[in-house]
Design a protein around this motif. Structure first.
Motif, PDB file in Angstrom:
ATOM      1  N   PRO A  62      41.734  59.593  44.905  1.00  0.00           N
ATOM      2  CA  PRO A  62      41.105  58.812  45.974  1.00  0.00           C
ATOM      3  C   PRO A  62      40.321  57.600  45.480  1.00  0.00           C
ATOM      4  O   PRO A  62      40.264  56.578  46.163  1.00  0.00           O
ATOM      5  CB  PRO A  62      40.184  59.838  46.655  1.00  0.00           C
ATOM      6  N   SER A  63      39.679  57.690  44.297  1.00  0.00           N
ATOM      7  CA  SER A  63      39.020  56.503  43.736  1.00  0.00           C
ATOM      8  C   SER A  63      40.037  55.414  43.467  1.00  0.00           C
ATOM      9  O   SER A  63      39.793  54.228  43.706  1.00  0.00           O
ATOM     10  CB  SER A  63      38.291  56.863  42.436  1.00  0.00           C
ATOM     11  N   TYR A  64      41.176  55.829  42.952  1.00  0.00           N
ATOM     12  CA  TYR A  64      42.268  54.885  42.690  1.00  0.00           C
ATOM     13  C   TYR A  64      42.748  54.260  44.005  1.00  0.00           C
ATOM     14  O   TYR A  64      42.901  53.036  44.111  1.00  0.00           O
ATOM     15  CB  TYR A  64      43.401  55.637  41.998  1.00  0.00           C
ATOM     16  N   THR A  65      42.967  55.097  45.016  1.00  0.00           N
ATOM     17  CA  THR A  65      43.478  54.562  46.278  1.00  0.00           C
ATOM     18  C   THR A  65      42.464  53.665  46.968  1.00  0.00           C
ATOM     19  O   THR A  65      42.826  52.753  47.706  1.00  0.00           O
ATOM     20  CB  THR A  65      43.880  55.702  47.245  1.00  0.00           C
ATOM     21  N   LEU A  66      41.174  53.929  46.717  1.00  0.00           N
ATOM     22  CA  LEU A  66      40.130  53.076  47.286  1.00  0.00           C
ATOM     23  C   LEU A  66      40.300  51.643  46.801  1.00  0.00           C
ATOM     24  O   LEU A  66      40.263  50.688  47.581  1.00  0.00           O
ATOM     25  CB  LEU A  66      38.753  53.609  46.875  1.00  0.00           C
ATOM     26  N   ALA A  67      40.484  51.485  45.493  1.00  0.00           N
ATOM     27  CA  ALA A  67      40.679  50.152  44.930  1.00  0.00           C
ATOM     28  C   ALA A  67      42.039  49.580  45.324  1.00  0.00           C
ATOM     29  O   ALA A  67      42.159  48.402  45.680  1.00  0.00           O
ATOM     30  CB  ALA A  67      40.549  50.212  43.409  1.00  0.00           C
ATOM     31  N   ALA A  68      43.049  50.418  45.270  1.00  0.00           N
ATOM     32  CA  ALA A  68      44.400  49.950  45.580  1.00  0.00           C
ATOM     33  C   ALA A  68      44.519  49.479  47.016  1.00  0.00           C
ATOM     34  O   ALA A  68      45.272  48.546  47.322  1.00  0.00           O
ATOM     35  CB  ALA A  68      45.406  51.070  45.304  1.00  0.00           C
ATOM     36  N   SER A  69      43.763  50.110  47.921  1.00  0.00           N
ATOM     37  CA  SER A  69      43.853  49.738  49.330  1.00  0.00           C
ATOM     38  C   SER A  69      43.391  48.301  49.567  1.00  0.00           C
ATOM     39  O   SER A  69      43.868  47.631  50.490  1.00  0.00           O
ATOM     40  CB  SER A  69      43.026  50.696  50.185  1.00  0.00           C
ATOM     41  N   LEU A  70      42.456  47.812  48.742  1.00  0.00           N
ATOM     42  CA  LEU A  70      41.991  46.435  48.899  1.00  0.00           C
ATOM     43  C   LEU A  70      43.101  45.445  48.564  1.00  0.00           C
ATOM     44  O   LEU A  70      43.187  44.368  49.167  1.00  0.00           O
ATOM     45  CB  LEU A  70      40.759  46.191  48.012  1.00  0.00           C
ATOM     46  N   ILE A  71      43.927  45.804  47.603  1.00  0.00           N
ATOM     47  CA  ILE A  71      45.101  44.970  47.299  1.00  0.00           C
ATOM     48  C   ILE A  71      46.062  45.003  48.483  1.00  0.00           C
ATOM     49  O   ILE A  71      46.645  43.985  48.871  1.00  0.00           O
ATOM     50  CB  ILE A  71      45.808  45.465  46.023  1.00  0.00           C
ATOM     51  N   ALA A  72      46.198  46.188  49.096  1.00  0.00           N
ATOM     52  CA  ALA A  72      47.079  46.308  50.258  1.00  0.00           C
ATOM     53  C   ALA A  72      46.574  45.467  51.428  1.00  0.00           C
ATOM     54  O   ALA A  72      47.361  44.998  52.253  1.00  0.00           O
ATOM     55  CB  ALA A  72      47.196  47.778  50.671  1.00  0.00           C
ATOM     56  N   PHE A  73      45.247  45.252  51.502  1.00  0.00           N
ATOM     57  CA  PHE A  73      44.681  44.419  52.560  1.00  0.00           C
ATOM     58  C   PHE A  73      44.850  42.931  52.293  1.00  0.00           C
ATOM     59  O   PHE A  73      44.581  42.113  53.174  1.00  0.00           O
ATOM     60  CB  PHE A  73      43.185  44.708  52.730  1.00  0.00           C
ATOM     61  N   GLY A  74      45.295  42.573  51.085  1.00  0.00           N
ATOM     62  CA  GLY A  74      45.548  41.172  50.778  1.00  0.00           C
ATOM     63  C   GLY A  74      44.615  40.536  49.780  1.00  0.00           C
ATOM     64  O   GLY A  74      44.745  39.339  49.477  1.00  0.00           O
ATOM     65  N   MET A  75      43.641  41.275  49.241  1.00  0.00           N
ATOM     66  CA  MET A  75      42.757  40.703  48.222  1.00  0.00           C
ATOM     67  C   MET A  75      43.508  40.533  46.913  1.00  0.00           C
ATOM     68  O   MET A  75      44.467  41.265  46.626  1.00  0.00           O
ATOM     69  CB  MET A  75      41.545  41.616  47.983  1.00  0.00           C
ATOM     70  N   ASP A  76      43.063  39.571  46.097  1.00  0.00           N
ATOM     71  CA  ASP A  76      43.585  39.501  44.741  1.00  0.00           C
ATOM     72  C   ASP A  76      42.716  40.381  43.845  1.00  0.00           C
ATOM     73  O   ASP A  76      41.748  40.999  44.298  1.00  0.00           O
ATOM     74  CB  ASP A  76      43.651  38.063  44.223  1.00  0.00           C
ATOM     75  N   TRP A  77      43.035  40.437  42.548  1.00  0.00           N
ATOM     76  CA  TRP A  77      42.354  41.389  41.683  1.00  0.00           C
ATOM     77  C   TRP A  77      40.878  41.051  41.503  1.00  0.00           C
ATOM     78  O   TRP A  77      40.030  41.946  41.399  1.00  0.00           O
ATOM     79  CB  TRP A  77      43.056  41.480  40.329  1.00  0.00           C
ATOM     80  N   ILE A  78      40.528  39.779  41.497  1.00  0.00           N
ATOM     81  CA  ILE A  78      39.126  39.380  41.337  1.00  0.00           C
ATOM     82  C   ILE A  78      38.313  39.801  42.561  1.00  0.00           C
ATOM     83  O   ILE A  78      37.213  40.352  42.446  1.00  0.00           O
ATOM     84  CB  ILE A  78      39.009  37.861  41.117  1.00  0.00           C
ATOM     85  N   GLN A  79      38.833  39.541  43.743  1.00  0.00           N
ATOM     86  CA  GLN A  79      38.119  39.893  44.975  1.00  0.00           C
ATOM     87  C   GLN A  79      37.925  41.399  45.094  1.00  0.00           C
ATOM     88  O   GLN A  79      36.836  41.870  45.459  1.00  0.00           O
ATOM     89  CB  GLN A  79      38.897  39.360  46.180  1.00  0.00           C
ATOM     90  N   ALA A  80      38.969  42.160  44.776  1.00  0.00           N
ATOM     91  CA  ALA A  80      38.884  43.608  44.879  1.00  0.00           C
ATOM     92  C   ALA A  80      37.884  44.179  43.875  1.00  0.00           C
ATOM     93  O   ALA A  80      37.052  45.029  44.216  1.00  0.00           O
ATOM     94  CB  ALA A  80      40.262  44.234  44.667  1.00  0.00           C
ATOM     95  N   PHE A  81      37.944  43.698  42.651  1.00  0.00           N
ATOM     96  CA  PHE A  81      37.033  44.193  41.612  1.00  0.00           C
ATOM     97  C   PHE A  81      35.583  43.853  41.942  1.00  0.00           C
ATOM     98  O   PHE A  81      34.680  44.676  41.775  1.00  0.00           O
ATOM     99  CB  PHE A  81      37.421  43.607  40.258  1.00  0.00           C
ATOM    100  N   MET A  82      35.355  42.653  42.426  1.00  0.00           N
ATOM    101  CA  MET A  82      34.004  42.234  42.803  1.00  0.00           C
ATOM    102  C   MET A  82      33.454  43.117  43.917  1.00  0.00           C
ATOM    103  O   MET A  82      32.286  43.554  43.872  1.00  0.00           O
ATOM    104  CB  MET A  82      34.021  40.778  43.262  1.00  0.00           C
ATOM    105  N   THR A  83      34.269  43.403  44.921  1.00  0.00           N
ATOM    106  CA  THR A  83      33.835  44.208  46.059  1.00  0.00           C
ATOM    107  C   THR A  83      33.445  45.610  45.626  1.00  0.00           C
ATOM    108  O   THR A  83      32.399  46.146  46.027  1.00  0.00           O
ATOM    109  CB  THR A  83      34.950  44.285  47.113  1.00  0.00           C
TER     110      THR A  83
END
Length: 512
Positions: A62-83
């Motif tokens: 679930p920790s993995y899917t939490l981060a992965a879901s942000l990519i699915a929403f359209g964020m790039d890797w910098i935006q997702a990591f920052m969030t």
């Protein structure tokens, strides 16, 4: 050692408080051995124990899917990591503030909550937390069962993965889910020591599966270049900030549960320094690690397969190397068991035990957690990233934030970290009995914070205009609204009263 007259608790030189004699409370219906304050000599957890605990809790599917879901929403890797990183740094603050009481007094979360909600009213806070944990237990067990299903399918072939469908899922998947559930129940039945030992030996191993997934994807995708160059679908304008606020609240909500019940673990701490250092080293670093691995792996999968596959078990099922699939997912299964036991079974076990201390043991509380975890139908909660992030995480995060606001405000500003341990277990009377065992000020503050935080819930199962349309704009900031509103309301209702003045040394506290 000088003992004050009629002393009931002893303060050690390092600030930890011990209650050496339980004779006056052992017969109380609000006392049992699991809820009792841990003697100082048995508070032995080290910095590594807390670091290992967080590694075990953070490195899971679930920790993995939490981060992965942000990519699915359209964020790039910098935006997702920052969030994700910002969310974890924010939630660490109330977590450390509430952890202090566990280490100082050796008490678990539901007993700590008695100081502010009342000896009976604490069940409101405890069961709110406990039922959320049951939902998480079900989610973790489902995704762990999925990983087991893929592992066996890789070895057994299409006959396993294409078995007959029963109630919307392959019967072999149901079998793996049930087996995964039973394994966890057997471990929890052996108690907290078994959980601590399991965390210690799995902690260094749980990263292996994620690194194997990442390495395989990087090789197939041609390195980091194609992944890091993938543009954000949201940009940095209004589209991004519209998604950022609720996503940040969801990242905080992911650990909002632990921000309440960390006393369940810090009650075993060898010192405040050890638990604080272990958590600071543990939470931000391990979550940042799993976030960047998940982000890069999901982005790489997007390059390879043309879609963002946010579930690592489903992503691994696409691989053409059976050895990689098996090794990676075995590690992920261990990671999920480790996290589920610590994050989602320990707390509700104490919480349910707190409701009926003389009837429900820690192990029985764990069994109740497991049963409710199935009843919430976790396969539906995890089926869609928008429901997972905005409905599930967002809603319960706002509710639990209100409880956190009451605890932090009450402990640090109203009673100023002074508690009368014996009165926390007293059956009638005492400073924490309030009105029939309930502190209505805490209840009101919790309701105000929760309504303001989630009253405007929208999207997913909620109305498009929000449950309460006037409050809809607040829902994107649900966790922050819940904490601040409950904190301020509780202080406003409590400060004029003399009921919560700090326990003074002459009232029964001695120093070693």
């Amino acid at each position: 050692m000088a003992i004050a007259e009629q002393s009931t608790q002893i303060t050690q030189p390092d600030g930890r408080v011990d209650l050496p004699d339980h004779a006056g409370i052992a017969n109380s219906r609000y006392y049992n051995p699991e809820l009792a304050p841990v003697p100082v000599e048995k508070r032995t957890w080290t910095t590594y124990n807390y670091f290992a605990l967080w590694m075990g809790m953070a490195h899971n599917i679930p920790s993995y899917t939490l981060a992965a879901s942000l990519i699915a929403f359209g964020m790039d890797w910098i935006q997702a990591f920052m969030t994700i990183t910002l969310g974890n740094l924010i939630v660490l603050i109330p977590m450390l503030l509430n952890s202090h009481a566990g280490t100082k007094y050796g008490i678990p979360f539901p007993v700590f909550a008695r100081a502010f909600y009342g000896v009976r009213g604490a069940n409101l806070a405890a069961l709110l937390r406990g039922f959320i944990a049951c939902g998480w237990f079900g989610i973790q067990t489902w995704v762990g069962g999925q990983a087991l299903y893929v592992i066996v399918g890789t070895l057994a072939g299409d006959g396993w993965t294409n078995s007959a469908v029963v109630l919307g899922q392959h019967w072999t998947l149901w079998l793996c889910f049930g087996l995964f559930w039973i394994i966890q129940m057997l471990i929890i039945w052996r108690g907290m020591d078994a959980i601590r030992r399991f965390e210690n030996w799995t902690a260094p191993l749980v990263s292996v599966g994620f690194l194997i997934l990442l390495g395989y994807v990087l090789v197939k995708a041609g390195g980091l270049g194609p992944i890091l160059s993938a543009p954000s679908k949201l940009g940095w304008g209004a589209d991004f900030w519209k998604v950022f606020a609720p996503s940040l609240m969801a990242m905080i909500a992911f650990w909002a549960t632990l921000s309440l019940n960390m006393p369940d673990f810090t009650r075993f701490g060898g010192s405040q320094r050890k638990q604080i250092r272990g958590q600071i080293l543990g939470l931000p670093t391990t979550m940042s690690f799993i976030a960047i691995v998940a982000i890069l792996t999901t982005s790489g999968g997007q390059v390879l397969y043309g879609e963002a596959i946010w579930d690592p078990a489903l992503l691994a099922a696409r691989f053409d190397n059976p050895a990689v699939i098996i090794v990676a997912l075995v590690a992920l299964v261990l990671a999920t068991v480790s996290c589920n036991l610590a994050a989602n079974v320990v707390s509700p076990s104490y919480d349910f035990s707190n409701a009926f201390p003389k009837r429900i043991t820690f192990a029985m509380g764990g069994l109740i957690t497991g049963v409710i975890g199935i009843a919430v139908m976790p396969w539906r909660l995890i089926s869609d990233p928008s429901i997972y992030i905005f409905a599930w995480l967002g809603f319960y995060g706002g509710v639990l934030a209100a409880v956190a606001g009451v605890l932090v405000g009450g402990y640090w500003l109203v009673v100023r970290t002074h508690l009368d341990v014996k009165d926390l277990y007293r059956d009638g009377g005492g400073r924490y009995w309030f009105n029939g065992g309930w502190n209505l000020r805490a209840v009101v503050a919790t309701l105000v914070g929760a309504v303001l935080a989630v009253g405007g819930a929208y999207g997913g199962p909620f109305p498009a205009d929000g449950l309460i349309p006037l409050l809809k704009p607040l829902y994107d900031y649900n966790w922050l609204v819940g904490v601040v509103a409950a904190f301020a309301t509780y202080l406003a209702l409590s400060l004029p009263s003399r009921d919560d003045v700090p326990v003074r040394l002459q009232e029964g506290e001695a120093r070693a």
